[in-house]
Motif scaffolding. Sequence first.
Motif, mmCIF file in Angstrom:
data_model
loop_
_atom_site.group_PDB
_atom_site.id
_atom_site.type_symbol
_atom_site.label_atom_id
_atom_site.label_comp_id
_atom_site.label_asym_id
_atom_site.label_seq_id
_atom_site.Cartn_x
_atom_site.Cartn_y
_atom_site.Cartn_z
ATOM 1 N N GLN A 78 0.824 -1.212 0.000
ATOM 2 C CA GLN A 78 0.000 0.000 0.000
ATOM 3 C C GLN A 78 0.859 1.263 0.000
ATOM 4 O O GLN A 78 0.555 2.242 -0.695
ATOM 5 N N ALA A 79 1.938 1.256 0.772
ATOM 6 C CA ALA A 79 2.828 2.423 0.819
ATOM 7 C C ALA A 79 3.452 2.685 -0.552
ATOM 8 O O ALA A 79 3.553 3.833 -0.995
ATOM 9 N N ILE A 80 3.831 1.623 -1.235
ATOM 10 C CA ILE A 80 4.388 1.753 -2.587
ATOM 11 C C ILE A 80 3.321 2.270 -3.544
ATOM 12 O O ILE A 80 3.566 3.189 -4.340
ATOM 13 N N LYS A 81 2.142 1.701 -3.460
ATOM 14 C CA LYS A 81 1.026 2.109 -4.321
ATOM 15 C C LYS A 81 0.711 3.595 -4.146
ATOM 16 O O LYS A 81 0.395 4.302 -5.108
ATOM 17 N N HIS A 82 0.822 4.089 -2.916
ATOM 18 C CA HIS A 82 0.500 5.496 -2.633
ATOM 19 C C HIS A 82 1.643 6.449 -2.949
ATOM 20 O O HIS A 82 1.472 7.657 -2.878
ATOM 21 N N ARG A 119 11.663 0.255 -5.153
ATOM 22 C CA ARG A 119 11.608 1.101 -3.967
ATOM 23 C C ARG A 119 12.684 0.652 -2.982
ATOM 24 O O ARG A 119 13.193 -0.465 -3.058
ATOM 25 N N CYS A 120 13.008 1.527 -2.046
ATOM 26 C CA CYS A 120 14.003 1.216 -1.021
ATOM 27 C C CYS A 120 13.324 0.720 0.242
ATOM 28 O O CYS A 120 12.219 1.150 0.577
ATOM 29 N N ILE A 121 14.000 -0.170 0.923
ATOM 30 C CA ILE A 121 13.504 -0.686 2.205
ATOM 31 C C ILE A 121 14.575 -0.423 3.259
ATOM 32 O O ILE A 121 15.753 -0.666 3.038
#
Length: 199
Positions: A78-82, A119-121
């Motif tokens: 969800q964080a990536i999607k947003h 994305r970075c983690i």
Amino acid sequence: MNWENIIADVNHYSNNEQSVLQLIEMGRTLPLKGLHLSPYWVKKAVRDLDNSSLPIYTTIGGEEGCALTQVKLFELEQAIKHGAFDIGVHLNMSAFRSNLQWCKIEFLQLSQLAHKKERCISLSVPSSIHDQQEAEQISALIKQNGIDGITLMEDNISYLSTFEKLDIEIKLKTNELTKFQHLLEQNETALMVPYVNLS
């Protein structure tokens, strides 16, 4: 003031929309490295910044990282999607101190999903590191599982040199920027990014 090293944050996740709007306005007007918001506000920040290149950082998995891995994976999606660029996950210290293998499996799954979406983690250490051995174990966890960064609290600053050996982004979480300004000036090998209370 070296704004390019600062990821601005609100004081606490419970802050209201006005605090978030102030933070977004800072992102428009200052040459910050990025903004850190709770997952709830990521979509709004991305929308309000209107395709700005300013990275949005967020943290998932609960304050102490005790959420189930499946929940963290869903939150990550969800964080990536947003529109979040760098997603932090608190290290579950209870699991870490019980069976390190559980943390390895979790972070491998999280890093694979994040990297698949480009994305970075990051790993966030939510409480004090006990000793050098524990710092080395956290360092190995990062190195073995494709983690891109670490966020350290102020009380873990003495272990900074352990993580400087890794090729990752290092973020120091603090409310006192001046306390760490000399570190930013003295040590250019590690990227140290204070989180500051600017709300």
